[in-house]
Design a protein around this motif. Structure first.
Motif, PDB file in Angstrom:
ATOM      1  N   VAL A 192       3.701  21.844  -2.900  1.00  0.00           N
ATOM      2  CA  VAL A 192       2.502  22.265  -2.791  1.00  0.00           C
ATOM      3  C   VAL A 192       1.473  20.418  -2.583  1.00  0.00           C
ATOM      4  CG1 VAL A 192       0.537  22.692  -4.185  1.00  0.00           C
ATOM      5  CG2 VAL A 192       2.771  24.474  -4.146  1.00  0.00           C
ATOM      6  N   LEU A 193       2.727  19.814  -3.547  1.00  0.00           N
ATOM      7  CA  LEU A 193       1.433  18.519  -3.212  1.00  0.00           C
ATOM      8  C   LEU A 193       2.339  17.768  -2.482  1.00  0.00           C
ATOM      9  CD1 LEU A 193      -0.400  16.712  -4.071  1.00  0.00           C
ATOM     10  CD2 LEU A 193       0.477  16.418  -6.249  1.00  0.00           C
ATOM     11  N   ILE A 194       3.428  17.420  -2.986  1.00  0.00           N
ATOM     12  CA  ILE A 194       4.040  16.107  -2.271  1.00  0.00           C
ATOM     13  C   ILE A 194       4.153  16.394  -0.143  1.00  0.00           C
ATOM     14  CG2 ILE A 194       6.161  14.910  -2.347  1.00  0.00           C
ATOM     15  CD1 ILE A 194       6.546  15.226  -5.122  1.00  0.00           C
ATOM     16  N   VAL A 195       4.919  17.049  -0.714  1.00  0.00           N
ATOM     17  CA  VAL A 195       4.762  17.417   1.549  1.00  0.00           C
ATOM     18  C   VAL A 195       3.502  17.239   1.615  1.00  0.00           C
ATOM     19  CG1 VAL A 195       5.658  19.044   3.108  1.00  0.00           C
ATOM     20  CG2 VAL A 195       7.087  18.884   0.957  1.00  0.00           C
ATOM     21  N   PRO A 196       2.393  17.876   1.290  1.00  0.00           N
ATOM     22  CA  PRO A 196       1.526  17.708   2.418  1.00  0.00           C
ATOM     23  C   PRO A 196       0.843  15.777   2.359  1.00  0.00           C
ATOM     24  CG  PRO A 196       1.121  19.550   1.114  1.00  0.00           C
ATOM     25  CD  PRO A 196       2.484  19.355   0.431  1.00  0.00           C
ATOM     26  N   ALA A 197       0.642  15.688   1.014  1.00  0.00           N
ATOM     27  CA  ALA A 197       0.258  13.819   1.277  1.00  0.00           C
ATOM     28  C   ALA A 197       0.864  13.271   1.655  1.00  0.00           C
ATOM     29  CB  ALA A 197       0.256  13.899  -1.232  1.00  0.00           C
TER      30      ALA A 197
ATOM     31  N   VAL B  92       0.986  -1.455   0.262  1.00  0.00           N
ATOM     32  CA  VAL B  92       0.404   0.188   0.196  1.00  0.00           C
ATOM     33  C   VAL B  92       0.785   1.345  -0.232  1.00  0.00           C
ATOM     34  CG1 VAL B  92      -1.558   1.239   1.553  1.00  0.00           C
ATOM     35  CG2 VAL B  92      -1.580  -0.377   0.997  1.00  0.00           C
ATOM     36  N   SER B  93       2.006   1.213   0.818  1.00  0.00           N
ATOM     37  CA  SER B  93       2.673   2.477   0.758  1.00  0.00           C
ATOM     38  C   SER B  93       3.442   2.418  -0.550  1.00  0.00           C
ATOM     39  CB  SER B  93       4.593   2.555   2.054  1.00  0.00           C
ATOM     40  OG  SER B  93       3.589   2.282   3.059  1.00  0.00           O
ATOM     41  N   ILE B  94       4.179   1.639  -1.414  1.00  0.00           N
ATOM     42  CA  ILE B  94       4.807   1.588  -2.735  1.00  0.00           C
ATOM     43  C   ILE B  94       3.632   2.598  -3.521  1.00  0.00           C
ATOM     44  CG2 ILE B  94       5.119   0.721  -4.305  1.00  0.00           C
ATOM     45  CD1 ILE B  94       7.009  -0.627  -2.931  1.00  0.00           C
ATOM     46  N   LEU B  95       2.292   2.099  -3.620  1.00  0.00           N
ATOM     47  CA  LEU B  95       1.312   2.442  -3.643  1.00  0.00           C
ATOM     48  C   LEU B  95       0.977   4.101  -3.815  1.00  0.00           C
ATOM     49  CD1 LEU B  95      -0.895   1.867  -6.500  1.00  0.00           C
ATOM     50  CD2 LEU B  95      -2.530   0.776  -4.987  1.00  0.00           C
ATOM     51  N   LEU B  96       0.665   3.831  -2.414  1.00  0.00           N
ATOM     52  CA  LEU B  96       0.775   5.829  -2.309  1.00  0.00           C
ATOM     53  C   LEU B  96       1.726   6.337  -2.802  1.00  0.00           C
ATOM     54  CD1 LEU B  96      -0.835   7.887  -0.461  1.00  0.00           C
ATOM     55  CD2 LEU B  96       0.605   7.198   0.934  1.00  0.00           C
ATOM     56  N   PHE B  97       3.090   5.306  -2.683  1.00  0.00           N
ATOM     57  CA  PHE B  97       4.295   6.790  -3.624  1.00  0.00           C
ATOM     58  C   PHE B  97       4.028   7.437  -4.865  1.00  0.00           C
ATOM     59  CE2 PHE B  97       6.242   5.569   0.733  1.00  0.00           C
ATOM     60  CZ  PHE B  97       5.599   6.428   1.244  1.00  0.00           C
ATOM     61  N   LEU B  98       3.400   5.869  -5.275  1.00  0.00           N
ATOM     62  CA  LEU B  98       3.258   6.160  -7.412  1.00  0.00           C
ATOM     63  C   LEU B  98       2.586   7.210  -7.467  1.00  0.00           C
ATOM     64  CD1 LEU B  98       4.076   2.284  -7.833  1.00  0.00           C
ATOM     65  CD2 LEU B  98       5.723   4.577  -8.884  1.00  0.00           C
ATOM     66  N   VAL B  99       1.234   6.714  -6.241  1.00  0.00           N
ATOM     67  CA  VAL B  99      -0.179   7.617  -6.955  1.00  0.00           C
ATOM     68  C   VAL B  99       0.751   9.306  -6.569  1.00  0.00           C
ATOM     69  CG1 VAL B  99      -2.300   8.678  -6.224  1.00  0.00           C
ATOM     70  CG2 VAL B  99      -1.627   6.175  -6.529  1.00  0.00           C
ATOM     71  N   ILE B 100       1.294   9.071  -5.614  1.00  0.00           N
ATOM     72  CA  ILE B 100       1.716  11.197  -5.090  1.00  0.00           C
ATOM     73  C   ILE B 100       2.462  11.555  -6.200  1.00  0.00           C
ATOM     74  CG2 ILE B 100       3.172  12.303  -3.404  1.00  0.00           C
ATOM     75  CD1 ILE B 100       2.106  10.620  -0.920  1.00  0.00           C
ATOM     76  N   GLY B 101       3.505  10.537  -6.458  1.00  0.00           N
ATOM     77  CA  GLY B 101       4.747  11.058  -7.361  1.00  0.00           C
ATOM     78  C   GLY B 101       4.085  11.617  -8.849  1.00  0.00           C
TER      79      GLY B 101
ATOM     80  N   THR C 217      12.691  13.515   1.654  1.00  0.00           N
ATOM     81  CA  THR C 217      11.965  12.889   1.401  1.00  0.00           C
ATOM     82  C   THR C 217      11.707  13.369  -0.236  1.00  0.00           C
ATOM     83  OG1 THR C 217      11.017  11.962   2.795  1.00  0.00           O
ATOM     84  CG2 THR C 217      10.076  10.762   0.381  1.00  0.00           C
ATOM     85  N   SER C 218      10.443  14.604  -0.325  1.00  0.00           N
ATOM     86  CA  SER C 218      10.344  15.572  -1.207  1.00  0.00           C
ATOM     87  C   SER C 218      11.649  15.881  -1.780  1.00  0.00           C
ATOM     88  CB  SER C 218       9.283  16.633  -0.947  1.00  0.00           C
ATOM     89  OG  SER C 218       9.284  17.375  -1.721  1.00  0.00           O
ATOM     90  N   LEU C 219      12.714  16.437  -1.124  1.00  0.00           N
ATOM     91  CA  LEU C 219      13.718  17.276  -2.227  1.00  0.00           C
ATOM     92  C   LEU C 219      14.817  15.957  -2.927  1.00  0.00           C
ATOM     93  CD1 LEU C 219      15.488  19.659   0.390  1.00  0.00           C
ATOM     94  CD2 LEU C 219      14.297  20.102  -1.869  1.00  0.00           C
ATOM     95  N   ALA C 220      14.979  14.370  -2.393  1.00  0.00           N
ATOM     96  CA  ALA C 220      14.941  13.528  -2.639  1.00  0.00           C
ATOM     97  C   ALA C 220      14.721  12.728  -4.444  1.00  0.00           C
ATOM     98  CB  ALA C 220      15.634  12.776  -1.992  1.00  0.00           C
ATOM     99  N   ALA C 221      13.499  13.223  -4.317  1.00  0.00           N
ATOM    100  CA  ALA C 221      12.411  12.603  -5.142  1.00  0.00           C
ATOM    101  C   ALA C 221      12.536  13.662  -6.053  1.00  0.00           C
ATOM    102  CB  ALA C 221      10.624  12.309  -4.751  1.00  0.00           C
ATOM    103  N   LEU C 222      12.098  15.178  -5.983  1.00  0.00           N
ATOM    104  CA  LEU C 222      12.881  15.795  -7.249  1.00  0.00           C
ATOM    105  C   LEU C 222      14.057  16.649  -7.505  1.00  0.00           C
ATOM    106  CD1 LEU C 222      10.243  18.769  -5.400  1.00  0.00           C
ATOM    107  CD2 LEU C 222       9.567  17.296  -7.434  1.00  0.00           C
TER     108      LEU C 222
ATOM    109  N   GLY D 141       4.044  23.964 -12.321  1.00  0.00           N
ATOM    110  CA  GLY D 141       5.655  24.458 -12.247  1.00  0.00           C
ATOM    111  C   GLY D 141       5.720  23.833 -10.204  1.00  0.00           C
ATOM    112  N   ILE D 142       4.815  23.306 -10.432  1.00  0.00           N
ATOM    113  CA  ILE D 142       4.572  23.089  -9.035  1.00  0.00           C
ATOM    114  C   ILE D 142       4.555  21.967  -8.837  1.00  0.00           C
ATOM    115  CG2 ILE D 142       3.281  24.663  -8.102  1.00  0.00           C
ATOM    116  CD1 ILE D 142       0.433  22.974  -8.292  1.00  0.00           C
ATOM    117  N   GLY D 143       4.838  20.912  -7.509  1.00  0.00           N
ATOM    118  CA  GLY D 143       4.889  19.709  -7.094  1.00  0.00           C
ATOM    119  C   GLY D 143       5.610  19.255  -5.329  1.00  0.00           C
ATOM    120  N   GLY D 144       6.459  19.485  -5.384  1.00  0.00           N
ATOM    121  CA  GLY D 144       7.457  19.593  -3.796  1.00  0.00           C
ATOM    122  C   GLY D 144       6.713  19.872  -2.952  1.00  0.00           C
TER     123      GLY D 144
END
Length: 119
Positions: A27-32, A2-11, A47-52, A22-25
């Motif tokens: 505005v969306l990733i951190v709150p999610a 479930v965590s992997i699926l959740l992270f994929l959907v967030i991404g 985690t957001s910074l590493a992903a971006l 032009g948003i993501g980290g």
């Protein structure tokens, strides 16, 4: 799983919004990550910074660049500011309590929303 699926959907969601607005980290990733994955604020931000680090800029910007919609001078200057600012912001965040960091982030998002609505 479930965590992997959740992270994929967030991404995926952040990728679509990044390409559109032009948003993501922040505005969306951190709150999610805070609300859905229940991560502490510092872990969500890191985690957001590493992903971006690469995918957002490389592929999304290329589409805009191909159509003449990138100001390279501005992009490079902003990138320099981001690098320096992210370093100092991250250092400062490490000393903040999770509650203070969460509240500061909420105030920031609220101010941006008000400015976007009436600006």
């Amino acid at each position: 799983m479930v965590s992997i699926l959740l992270f994929l959907v967030i991404g995926l969601s952040a990728g679509v919004l990044s390409g559109l607005f032009g948003i993501g980290g922040g505005v969306l990733i951190v709150p999610a990550l805070l609300l859905l994955a229940r991560m502490p604020p510092v872990l969500a931000t890191g985690t957001s910074l590493a992903a971006l680090l690469l995918p957002v800029g490389a592929l999304g910007a290329w589409q805009y660049y191909k159509n003449g919609n990138v100001n390279m001078t501005a992009s490079l200057c902003i990138a320099l500011g981001l690098a320096v600012g992210a370093y100092f912001g991250a250092r400062y965040a490490q000393g903040m309590s999770p509650l203070a960091l969460r509240r500061a982030f909420a105030v920031f998002l609220g101010l941006v929303a008000v400015k976007m609505w009436w600006g």
